[in-house]
Motif scaffolding. Structure first.
Motif, PDB file in Angstrom:
ATOM      1  N   HIS A  65       8.184 -37.444  63.857  1.00  0.00           N
ATOM      2  CA  HIS A  65       9.050 -36.760  64.823  1.00  0.00           C
ATOM      3  C   HIS A  65       8.707 -35.287  64.776  1.00  0.00           C
ATOM      4  CE1 HIS A  65      11.262 -36.550  60.994  1.00  0.00           C
ATOM      5  NE2 HIS A  65      11.752 -35.405  61.420  1.00  0.00           N
ATOM      6  N   HIS A  66       9.059 -34.558  65.816  1.00  0.00           N
ATOM      7  CA  HIS A  66       8.726 -33.137  65.802  1.00  0.00           C
ATOM      8  C   HIS A  66       9.969 -32.286  65.616  1.00  0.00           C
ATOM      9  CE1 HIS A  66       9.717 -33.050  70.176  1.00  0.00           C
ATOM     10  NE2 HIS A  66      10.134 -31.833  69.863  1.00  0.00           N
ATOM     11  N   ILE A  67       9.739 -31.086  65.118  1.00  0.00           N
ATOM     12  CA  ILE A  67      10.816 -30.162  64.788  1.00  0.00           C
ATOM     13  C   ILE A  67      10.494 -28.803  65.378  1.00  0.00           C
ATOM     14  CG2 ILE A  67      12.072 -29.053  62.896  1.00  0.00           C
ATOM     15  CD1 ILE A  67      10.436 -31.436  61.239  1.00  0.00           C
ATOM     16  N   GLU A  68      11.444 -28.244  66.081  1.00  0.00           N
ATOM     17  CA  GLU A  68      11.276 -26.890  66.605  1.00  0.00           C
ATOM     18  C   GLU A  68      12.065 -25.978  65.683  1.00  0.00           C
ATOM     19  OE1 GLU A  68      13.291 -28.090  69.972  1.00  0.00           O
ATOM     20  OE2 GLU A  68      11.557 -29.028  70.920  1.00  0.00           O
ATOM     21  N   VAL A  92      19.224 -32.785  59.609  1.00  0.00           N
ATOM     22  CA  VAL A  92      19.088 -31.338  59.562  1.00  0.00           C
ATOM     23  C   VAL A  92      17.693 -30.961  59.083  1.00  0.00           C
ATOM     24  CG1 VAL A  92      19.976 -29.259  58.445  1.00  0.00           C
ATOM     25  CG2 VAL A  92      21.547 -31.101  59.075  1.00  0.00           C
ATOM     26  N   HIS A  93      17.135 -29.903  59.637  1.00  0.00           N
ATOM     27  CA  HIS A  93      15.877 -29.370  59.132  1.00  0.00           C
ATOM     28  C   HIS A  93      16.124 -28.010  58.502  1.00  0.00           C
ATOM     29  CE1 HIS A  93      14.265 -32.363  62.088  1.00  0.00           C
ATOM     30  NE2 HIS A  93      13.589 -32.655  60.996  1.00  0.00           N
ATOM     31  N   LEU A 126      19.271 -29.117  64.795  1.00  0.00           N
ATOM     32  CA  LEU A 126      19.929 -28.191  63.883  1.00  0.00           C
ATOM     33  C   LEU A 126      18.949 -27.698  62.829  1.00  0.00           C
ATOM     34  CD1 LEU A 126      23.451 -28.828  62.336  1.00  0.00           C
ATOM     35  CD2 LEU A 126      21.859 -27.108  61.587  1.00  0.00           C
ATOM     36  N   VAL A 127      18.634 -26.437  62.878  1.00  0.00           N
ATOM     37  CA  VAL A 127      17.727 -25.854  61.903  1.00  0.00           C
ATOM     38  C   VAL A 127      18.457 -24.819  61.068  1.00  0.00           C
ATOM     39  CG1 VAL A 127      15.603 -24.552  61.528  1.00  0.00           C
ATOM     40  CG2 VAL A 127      15.711 -26.218  63.377  1.00  0.00           C
TER      41      VAL A 127
ATOM     42  N   SER B 123      20.931 -18.649  57.714  1.00  0.00           N
ATOM     43  CA  SER B 123      21.418 -18.730  59.088  1.00  0.00           C
ATOM     44  C   SER B 123      21.278 -20.138  59.636  1.00  0.00           C
ATOM     45  CB  SER B 123      20.659 -17.750  59.977  1.00  0.00           C
ATOM     46  OG  SER B 123      19.322 -18.182  60.120  1.00  0.00           O
ATOM     47  N   VAL B 124      21.940 -20.378  60.722  1.00  0.00           N
ATOM     48  CA  VAL B 124      21.977 -21.707  61.302  1.00  0.00           C
ATOM     49  C   VAL B 124      21.668 -21.597  62.787  1.00  0.00           C
ATOM     50  CG1 VAL B 124      23.404 -23.721  61.762  1.00  0.00           C
ATOM     51  CG2 VAL B 124      23.745 -22.432  59.656  1.00  0.00           C
TER      52      VAL B 124
END
Lengths: 137, 137
Positions: A65-68, A92-93, A126-127, B123-124
């Motif tokens: 999967h990809h994460i921004e 969460v990343h 959510l990063v 931060s979130v």
DNA sequence: AAAGTTTGTGCAACTGAGTTGCAAAGTTAT
DNA sequence: ATAACTTTGCAACTCAGTTGCACAAACTTT
């Protein structure tokens, strides 16, 4: 030709070419998410476009999967066994602002978001940024 | 020379040049977040670099904040009156997958995230994707 | 108000991530 | 083995963001 990799690829309906096995191996060895430019550097001589299309294929077939994470480059990480990367699988990343590594925090559930009633929710990204355990030492 | 814009810029310690007033006006007129390429299109003949630096200045002086919504371009939106864009001011952003507009959902608080104990939270960033009220009609 | 200093603007050029067309190489099916 | 399809490698390109540099505008000091 690692039969394990072969099996993993086939189980996701991905033809197990040599290139794809190499990429999968890198993804397995890595326990954080990796971007296309980072992946390129893992190989002496590899074509960006091929790696790009390999990642696209893997993602399409739900192997990764990809994460921004806001670093400018999209990162990719292996999906877990039962993950289909649907809404209910979201996790969460975590981006470490020191080492720039991105972790999948699978154990943390994304809390319920209550949108205004006239908005329709499709997905949640959510990063969390901060310092990872390695860098805190 | 709009005295309102002037005041707003000065209150954030930003020199109120003509260019900056124009950019601020666009940001006010817009009720969703705007990217640099989008901002460029709002002007007949404006220099990308100047707009870029204007946004950087605005952000540095905490007049606007930026949002990474995963569309590939960073977007910017006005901060609210008392916002200093610190941890406690964080809010949810909503990206409409139909019209591609990004909304600041100021009224929705970001829920508490419990990280593994050896991770330090700084931060979130929470982006929700879906269909906005306009596009649902 | 003039001279000097600092700050902002416009242009051009460049970086870096991502993407596409196309032909050659590889794979699968008949 | 041949035909049909898939994957790969190369080159070229897009698009957002960024920087250097010279000129212009705005402030400061006298």
């Amino acid at each position: 030709m690692n039969p394990e990799l072969d099996k993993k690829l086939k189980s996701k309906n991905i033809r197990p070419t040599a290139m794809r096995q190499l990429v999968l191996q890198v993804l397995i060895d890595q326990n954080t998410a990796i971007s296309l430019p980072e992946l390129e550097q893992k190989f002496e001589k590899a074509d960006k476009a091929t790696l790009y299309r390999t990642l696209k294929t893997f993602e399409e077939k739900r192997l990764i999967h990809h994460i921004e994470d806001g670093t400018g480059a999209v990162k990719y990480a292996l999906c877990h066994e039962k993950c289909n990367c649907h809404l209910e699988d979201l996790h969460v990343h975590f981006l470490c602002t020191k080492c720039n590594q991105t972790y999948c925090l699978d154990e943390i559930q994304i809390p319920d978001i209550k949108l205004p009633s006239d908005f329709l929710l499709e997905s949640v990204n959510l990063v969390v940024k901060g310092i990872c355990s390695n860098c805190k030492k």
